[in-house]
Design a protein around this motif. Structure first.
Motif, short mmCIF file in Angstrom:
data_model
loop_
_atom_site.label_atom_id
_atom_site.label_comp_id
_atom_site.label_asym_id
_atom_site.label_seq_id
_atom_site.Cartn_x
_atom_site.Cartn_y
_atom_site.Cartn_z
N SER A 2 0.67 -0.93 0.08
CA SER A 2 -0.18 0.19 -0.51
C SER A 2 0.93 1.38 -0.15
O SER A 2 2.22 1.58 0.33
CB SER A 2 -1.55 0.06 1.40
N SER A 62 -11.30 -5.24 0.66
CA SER A 62 -10.79 -6.87 1.55
C SER A 62 -11.11 -7.80 -0.10
O SER A 62 -10.69 -8.71 -0.05
CB SER A 62 -11.47 -6.23 2.81
N SER A 63 -12.44 -7.76 -0.48
CA SER A 63 -13.00 -9.11 -1.34
C SER A 63 -12.45 -8.74 -2.26
O SER A 63 -12.03 -9.85 -3.13
CB SER A 63 -14.54 -8.30 -1.38
N LEU A 109 -8.82 -7.88 -3.05
CA LEU A 109 -7.88 -8.44 -2.88
C LEU A 109 -7.76 -10.00 -2.45
O LEU A 109 -6.83 -10.37 -3.42
CB LEU A 109 -7.46 -7.80 -1.59
N TYR A 110 -9.15 -10.67 -1.89
CA TYR A 110 -9.80 -11.78 -2.18
C TYR A 110 -9.16 -12.69 -3.49
O TYR A 110 -8.60 -13.57 -4.22
CB TYR A 110 -10.70 -12.37 -1.81
N GLU A 160 -8.20 1.44 5.61
CA GLU A 160 -8.22 0.35 5.12
C GLU A 160 -7.03 -0.24 4.14
O GLU A 160 -6.48 -2.11 4.65
CB GLU A 160 -9.49 0.40 4.19
N LYS A 183 -4.50 -1.32 6.38
CA LYS A 183 -4.54 -2.80 7.74
C LYS A 183 -4.50 -4.29 6.29
O LYS A 183 -4.28 -5.21 7.21
CB LYS A 183 -6.23 -2.57 7.41
N GLU A 184 -4.80 -3.93 5.30
CA GLU A 184 -5.10 -5.27 4.71
C GLU A 184 -3.54 -5.20 4.30
O GLU A 184 -2.80 -6.18 3.76
CB GLU A 184 -5.71 -4.63 3.19
#
Length: 227
Positions: free
Chosen positions: A5, A67-68, A70-71, A95, A98-99
Motif C-alpha cells: 500500500s 478486502s474482497s 484483494l481476496y 483500510e 490494515k490489508e
C-alpha cells in the motif's frame, strides 16, 4: 500474493506515478501484478485508460470493497497487488494499511512532507505494520544536502528505502502516455531508479517472509524472486 500500500497524508508526493511504474516494472520482471485505485481522484485509473497494454491491470474500487477484491486477486494467482490511496487521512488509507503486508510512504525531501507523515507512522507502529519511506522528487545531480538531511530525519522515524528517486520529467511524461517509466525510457535514470526500488522491495519482502517462517515454519509464502 503480497499487498503493498502506498500511503501518505500529503498530496503531490508522486504516489500514483510510483505505484503504476512499480507495477509495470514488476510485470516486466515476470510477476502477475495489479493496481487497486481507491483514491477518489482516480489517477491510476485514468492512466490505465490511456494505456494500450492490458497488464498491469488497474481496478478503481470503493475502499470498502478493498478486502474482497484483494481476496479475488489472490484466488487468481496474482503475485503482487499495489494499493493507491488518497493523499489524506481517511478510512480508505486506514483500510489499505490494515490489508497491506508492507507500506510505502513516498515523501519529498521537505520538512512539510516529513512532518505530515507522522500520524501515518504512528498508525503503522501501533498496528505493527512493516513500512519504509521512499524519498521521491529529490534534486538531481547526486545526494544534495537537502536529500541527505531528509534521509537522516526519516531514518529516525522508521525504515527508509535505500534507493531514492530524483525529480525527473520521465515520470510526468510516462504517466501522461499511459506507460511506466521503464517502458517510456527503458535506459533512462528514472527507469533505473524504479528498478532499484523494486529490487529493494523484493529483498525486504523476502526478509520479512524469512522472519515469519522462523516464527511459524511454513506459514508464509514468499514473493517469487525477481530475475
Amino acid at each position: 500474493m503480497k499487498i503493498i500500500s502506498f500511503v501518505t497524508q500529503k498530496g503531490g508526493t508522486g504516489k500514483s506515478s510510483l505505484a503504476v511504474s512499480l507495477a509495470v516494472a514488476a510485470v516486466q520482471n515476470g510477476l502477475k501484478a495489479a493496481v487497486l485505485d481507491i483514491d477518489p481522484q482516480s489517477t491510476a485509473e485514468e492512466w490505465y485508460k490511456r494505456r494500450t497494454a492490458e497488464a498491469p491491470a488497474v481496478h478503481s474500487i470503493p475502499w470498502a470493497n478493498l478486502s474482497s477484491r484483494l481476496y479475488r486477486l489472490g484466488q487468481q494467482d496474482y503475485d503482487l497487488a499495489i494499493v493507491d490511496t488518497p493523499g489524506s487521512e481517511s478510512h480508505a488509507a486506514s483500510e489499505a494499511m490494515k490489508e497491506a503486508h508492507f507500506c510505502f510512504l513516498p515523501v519529498r525531501p521537505s520538512v512539510a512532507d516529513i512532518e505530515a507523515s507522522k500520524p501515518t507512522v504512528r498508525y503503522l507502529n501501533e498496528h505493527a505494520k512493516p513500512f519504509a519511506f521512499v524519498l521521491n522528487q529529490c534534486p538531481t545531480g547526486g545526494r544534495t544536502s537537502r536529500t541527505q538531511n531528509a534521509r537522516m530525519a526519516l531514518q529516525l522515524l522508521g525504515g527508509l528505502c535505500n534507493p531514492t528517486l530524483a525529480h525527473r520529467s520521465d515520470h510526468v511524461d510516462a504517466l501522461a502516455a499511459g506507460l511506466g517509466v521503464t517502458e517510456f525510457s527503458p535506459y533512462g535514470k528514472a527507469a533505473d531508479e524504479i528498478r532499484a526500488v523494486l529490487q529493494w522491495l523484493t529483498a525486504r519482502l523476502q526478509r520479512l517472509d524469512a522472519t515469519e517462517i522462523a516464527d511459524d515454519e511454513g506459514g508464509a509464502i514468499p514473493l517469487r524472486a525477481i530475475s
